[in-house]
Design a protein around this motif. Structure first.
Motif, mmCIF file in Angstrom:
data_model
loop_
_atom_site.group_PDB
_atom_site.id
_atom_site.type_symbol
_atom_site.label_atom_id
_atom_site.label_comp_id
_atom_site.label_asym_id
_atom_site.label_seq_id
_atom_site.Cartn_x
_atom_site.Cartn_y
_atom_site.Cartn_z
ATOM 1 N N PRO A 36 -6.197 -14.245 34.223
ATOM 2 C CA PRO A 36 -5.607 -12.937 33.911
ATOM 3 C C PRO A 36 -6.174 -12.305 32.644
ATOM 4 N N SER A 37 -7.479 -12.341 32.475
ATOM 5 C CA SER A 37 -8.127 -11.771 31.289
ATOM 6 C C SER A 37 -8.159 -10.254 31.362
ATOM 7 N N PHE A 46 -3.326 -13.593 26.975
ATOM 8 C CA PHE A 46 -2.924 -13.130 28.293
ATOM 9 C C PHE A 46 -1.550 -12.463 28.221
ATOM 10 N N GLU A 48 2.267 -11.980 29.347
ATOM 11 C CA GLU A 48 3.232 -13.052 29.554
ATOM 12 C C GLU A 48 3.873 -12.975 30.931
ATOM 13 N N GLN A 53 0.681 -11.974 34.991
ATOM 14 C CA GLN A 53 -0.620 -12.654 35.024
ATOM 15 C C GLN A 53 -1.245 -12.579 36.414
ATOM 16 N N GLN A 56 -2.685 -9.027 36.861
ATOM 17 C CA GLN A 56 -3.941 -8.837 36.137
ATOM 18 C C GLN A 56 -5.077 -9.601 36.809
ATOM 19 N N THR A 57 -4.786 -10.783 37.293
ATOM 20 C CA THR A 57 -5.805 -11.565 37.998
ATOM 21 C C THR A 57 -6.278 -10.812 39.234
ATOM 22 N N ALA A 121 -3.790 -20.424 30.977
ATOM 23 C CA ALA A 121 -3.335 -19.432 31.951
ATOM 24 C C ALA A 121 -2.285 -20.055 32.855
#
Length: 133
Positions: A36-37, A46, A48, A53, A56-57, A121
């Motif tokens: 999830p950068s 990352f 929370e 996450q 975002q991934t 992560a």
């Protein structure tokens, strides 16, 4: 013939690590596992929570997929890694369903719990896609 995709707008590999974001052959696209950068600040902490996450991934995966000329609906298989399976499985599924809303297009998948993921992560996902030529 294999075509390698490096996508400048996707999170880069960590320093000292070599890989392409995806490799394509005969209509198949294999996308490297994504964390999830934040692509604009890849070293930043990352977001929370498992749902944030996971979202975002998926945004990172979609950036790579679209740069290679595919779409998320071309996904055949998803491999998902969770660092806290028991706690995060339900939240992962809620976020996953936001990206795959058409039941007929939901890919096959495997979800596994692992001891640890890079940079602590909560989730990492890699995909296999196929597109008819």
């Amino acid at each position: 013939m294999i075509k390698r995709h490096f996508v400048a707008s996707a999170p880069p590999p960590p320093k000292g690590v070599k890989y392409h974001h995806a490799s394509e052959a005969d209509g198949w696209l294999h996308v490297t596992g994504q964390l999830p950068s934040d692509p604009s600040a890849p070293a930043s902490p990352f977001v929370e929570g498992i749902e944030a996450q996971t979202e975002q991934t998926f945004r990172n995966l979609i950036t790579i997929i679209e740069a290679a000329g595919y779409r998320l609906g071309d996904t055949v298989f998803a491999r998902i890694y969770l660092s806290n399976f028991e706690r995060d499985y339900d939240g992962l599924n809620r976020a996953f369903c936001r990206f795959f809303t058409d039941d007929a297009q939901v890919p096959s998948r495997t979800t596994v719990g692992v001891a640890k993921l890079g940079r602590d992560a909560l989730v990492e996902i890699d995909l296999v896609l196929h597109r008819a030529r």
